[in-house]
Write a protein that holds these residues in place. Structure first.
Motif, PDB file in Angstrom:
ATOM      1  N   ARG A 289       0.706  -1.260   0.107  1.00 20.51           N
ATOM      2  CA  ARG A 289       0.099   0.007  -0.068  1.00 20.51           C
ATOM      3  C   ARG A 289       0.910   1.197   0.186  1.00 20.51           C
ATOM      4  O   ARG A 289       0.528   2.180  -0.731  1.00 20.51           O
ATOM      5  N   ALA A 290       2.023   1.356   0.721  1.00 20.57           N
ATOM      6  CA  ALA A 290       2.741   2.301   1.098  1.00 20.57           C
ATOM      7  C   ALA A 290       3.625   2.623  -0.575  1.00 20.57           C
ATOM      8  O   ALA A 290       3.499   3.876  -0.798  1.00 20.57           O
ATOM      9  N   GLN A 291       3.906   1.599  -1.122  1.00 18.80           N
ATOM     10  CA  GLN A 291       4.720   1.727  -2.074  1.00 18.80           C
ATOM     11  C   GLN A 291       3.727   2.202  -3.440  1.00 18.80           C
ATOM     12  O   GLN A 291       4.206   3.411  -4.199  1.00 18.80           O
ATOM     13  N   LEU A 292       2.515   1.723  -3.586  1.00 14.88           N
ATOM     14  CA  LEU A 292       1.441   2.242  -4.444  1.00 14.88           C
ATOM     15  C   LEU A 292       1.102   3.628  -4.002  1.00 14.88           C
ATOM     16  O   LEU A 292       0.921   4.501  -5.227  1.00 14.88           O
ATOM     17  N   ASP A 293       0.833   3.994  -3.053  1.00 17.99           N
ATOM     18  CA  ASP A 293       0.709   5.365  -2.556  1.00 17.99           C
ATOM     19  C   ASP A 293       1.922   6.414  -3.029  1.00 17.99           C
ATOM     20  O   ASP A 293       1.610   7.337  -3.723  1.00 17.99           O
ATOM     21  N   LEU A 294       2.977   6.003  -2.898  1.00 16.73           N
ATOM     22  CA  LEU A 294       4.072   6.701  -3.103  1.00 16.73           C
ATOM     23  C   LEU A 294       4.157   6.886  -4.642  1.00 16.73           C
ATOM     24  O   LEU A 294       4.446   8.151  -5.294  1.00 16.73           O
ATOM     25  N   ARG A 295       3.875   5.855  -5.410  1.00 16.58           N
ATOM     26  CA  ARG A 295       3.639   5.948  -6.973  1.00 16.58           C
ATOM     27  C   ARG A 295       2.655   6.950  -7.443  1.00 16.58           C
ATOM     28  O   ARG A 295       2.993   7.509  -8.245  1.00 16.58           O
ATOM     29  N   CYS A 296       1.544   6.905  -6.774  1.00 14.33           N
ATOM     30  CA  CYS A 296       0.466   7.607  -7.257  1.00 14.33           C
ATOM     31  C   CYS A 296       0.852   9.247  -6.833  1.00 14.33           C
ATOM     32  O   CYS A 296       0.608   9.930  -7.570  1.00 14.33           O
ATOM     33  N   LEU A 297       1.414   9.541  -5.632  1.00 19.75           N
ATOM     34  CA  LEU A 297       1.816  10.883  -5.355  1.00 19.75           C
ATOM     35  C   LEU A 297       2.879  11.378  -6.720  1.00 19.75           C
ATOM     36  O   LEU A 297       2.666  12.459  -7.178  1.00 19.75           O
ATOM     37  N   LEU A 298       3.829  10.654  -7.025  1.00 23.47           N
ATOM     38  CA  LEU A 298       4.884  11.061  -8.042  1.00 23.47           C
ATOM     39  C   LEU A 298       4.248  11.018  -9.367  1.00 23.47           C
ATOM     40  O   LEU A 298       4.577  11.954 -10.005  1.00 23.47           O
ATOM     41  N   THR A 299       3.128  10.066  -9.704  1.00 25.64           N
ATOM     42  CA  THR A 299       2.556  10.100 -11.027  1.00 25.64           C
ATOM     43  C   THR A 299       1.708  11.436 -10.813  1.00 25.64           C
ATOM     44  O   THR A 299       1.797  12.248 -11.933  1.00 25.64           O
ATOM     45  N   LEU A 300       1.005  11.919  -9.782  1.00 29.83           N
ATOM     46  CA  LEU A 300       0.416  13.238  -9.853  1.00 29.83           C
ATOM     47  C   LEU A 300       0.938  14.304  -9.921  1.00 29.83           C
ATOM     48  O   LEU A 300       0.906  15.170 -10.849  1.00 29.83           O
ATOM     49  N   THR A 301       2.228  14.258  -9.360  1.00 25.57           N
ATOM     50  CA  THR A 301       3.295  15.127  -9.599  1.00 25.57           C
ATOM     51  C   THR A 301       3.634  15.430 -10.953  1.00 25.57           C
ATOM     52  O   THR A 301       3.984  16.577 -11.636  1.00 25.57           O
ATOM     53  N   SER A 302       3.894  14.274 -11.564  1.00 28.10           N
ATOM     54  CA  SER A 302       4.408  14.196 -12.967  1.00 28.10           C
ATOM     55  C   SER A 302       3.427  14.864 -14.129  1.00 28.10           C
ATOM     56  O   SER A 302       3.917  15.560 -14.989  1.00 28.10           O
ATOM     57  N   PHE A 303       2.054  14.909 -13.830  1.00 23.63           N
ATOM     58  CA  PHE A 303       1.210  15.482 -14.535  1.00 23.63           C
ATOM     59  C   PHE A 303       1.066  16.945 -14.567  1.00 23.63           C
ATOM     60  O   PHE A 303       0.743  17.537 -15.526  1.00 23.63           O
ATOM     61  N   ALA A 304       2.098  17.423 -13.683  1.00 25.30           N
ATOM     62  CA  ALA A 304       1.997  19.012 -13.836  1.00 25.30           C
ATOM     63  C   ALA A 304       3.187  19.358 -14.850  1.00 25.30           C
ATOM     64  O   ALA A 304       3.147  20.610 -15.198  1.00 25.30           O
ATOM     65  N   GLN A 305       3.832  18.368 -15.442  1.00 25.57           N
ATOM     66  CA  GLN A 305       4.872  18.723 -16.437  1.00 25.57           C
ATOM     67  C   GLN A 305       5.917  19.496 -16.168  1.00 25.57           C
ATOM     68  O   GLN A 305       6.118  20.382 -16.924  1.00 25.57           O
ATOM     69  N   SER A 306       6.294  19.554 -14.684  1.00 26.27           N
ATOM     70  CA  SER A 306       7.348  20.323 -14.591  1.00 26.27           C
ATOM     71  C   SER A 306       8.366  19.136 -13.897  1.00 26.27           C
ATOM     72  O   SER A 306       8.265  18.780 -12.946  1.00 26.27           O
ATOM     73  N   ALA A 307       9.559  19.038 -14.781  1.00 26.83           N
ATOM     74  CA  ALA A 307      10.569  18.451 -14.177  1.00 26.83           C
ATOM     75  C   ALA A 307      11.070  18.819 -12.687  1.00 26.83           C
ATOM     76  O   ALA A 307      11.564  18.004 -11.861  1.00 26.83           O
ATOM     77  N   ARG A 308      11.259  19.957 -12.533  1.00 27.02           N
ATOM     78  CA  ARG A 308      11.776  20.405 -11.000  1.00 27.02           C
ATOM     79  C   ARG A 308      10.732  19.985 -10.047  1.00 27.02           C
ATOM     80  O   ARG A 308      11.245  19.742  -8.937  1.00 27.02           O
TER      81      ARG A 308
END
Length: 239
Positions: free
Chosen positions: A149-168
């Motif tokens: 669950r923790a690993q998938l949560d982290l993956r969801c958070l990072l994926t949501l951040t990537s949708f901002a299309q900002s590498a920084r």
């Protein structure tokens, strides 16, 4: 993106050996690295974490002295995570070691990164990307083991951040997850908390579908607030 990508992400310049020790120790104590799990070899660890083989060797020596890993020789040898008593895991858990002020400050920083990412993502996320994150959230929903669950949560958070299309922003999220990952793993032993976070993800996705930037920011902020509050409550329960 897996928890292992976060655990073994490149280390910053200062006190590298100590940072390698802290990163791996937290992952072992929190259960992200399981008992008897084999670590990458020294050369791979050095490459993954962006440090020298000598730095890795020093860090592994420290972990062996602490009784957290065991090194075996031979064809099937390497460094393996030791089986730790439950009381030792509890006494050394990162949530016990961290101060309440540190947890609150880390939560505020994480909230700032995720909420601004959500603001941008609500404008830029495509239908295809929404479909992918919905599948990811469903996998998170179906997971029954705390570490998964923790690993998938982290993956969801990072994926949501990537949708901002900002590498920084994505790099900032990846960096903060190195501290966040060992802190949240134990929280997902609580089924009620897990379901509450799943529900919160659905609210974020709904705001994306509607293109509602303000709602996306609000719901993203709530998910980090929920996790931070749960950390603080858990810390109180074990101290």
């Amino acid at each position: 993106m897996s928890a292992y990508t976060i655990i073994f992400a490149p280390i910053t310049q200062s006190t590298r050996s100590e940072q390698v020790v802290e990163r791996l120790e937290n992952a072992i104590i929190s259960g992200l690295l399981k008992s008897q799990e084999q670590l990458p070899n020294e050369a791979d660890l050095a490459r993954l974490m962006g440090v020298s083989p000598i730095t890795v060797r020093e860090a592994l020596t420290t972990l062996r002295v602490k009784g957290l890993i065991d090194t075996r020789r031979g064809r099937n040898g390497g460094s393996f995570v030791c089986e730790l008593p439950a009381d030792l895991r509890l006494s050394l858990h990162p949530l016990r070691q961290a101060s309440s002020e540190y947890l609150a400050d880390l939560g505020e920083l994480h909230s700032a990164i995720l909420s601004h990412s959500a603001y941008l993502a609500s404008q830029r996320t495509t239908d295809d990307e929404l479909g992918k994150i919905k599948e990811m959230v469903e996998q998170f929903h179906q997971a029954s083991e705390a570490d998964i669950r923790a690993q998938l949560d982290l993956r969801c958070l990072l994926t949501l951040t990537s949708f901002a299309q900002s590498a920084r922003l994505a790099n900032q999220e990846l960096s903060i997850q190195a501290e966040w990952a060992p802190l949240i793993a134990v929280l997902y032993q609580d089924d009620v908390f897990h379901q509450a976070v799943v529900d919160q993800y659905h609210k974020i996705l709904s705001s994306f579908t509607q293109g509602n930037e303000d709602e996306a920011v609000l719901q993203a902020r709530k998910i980090i607030t929920m996790q931070t509050d749960q950390m603080l409550q858990y810390k109180l329960s074990i101290n």
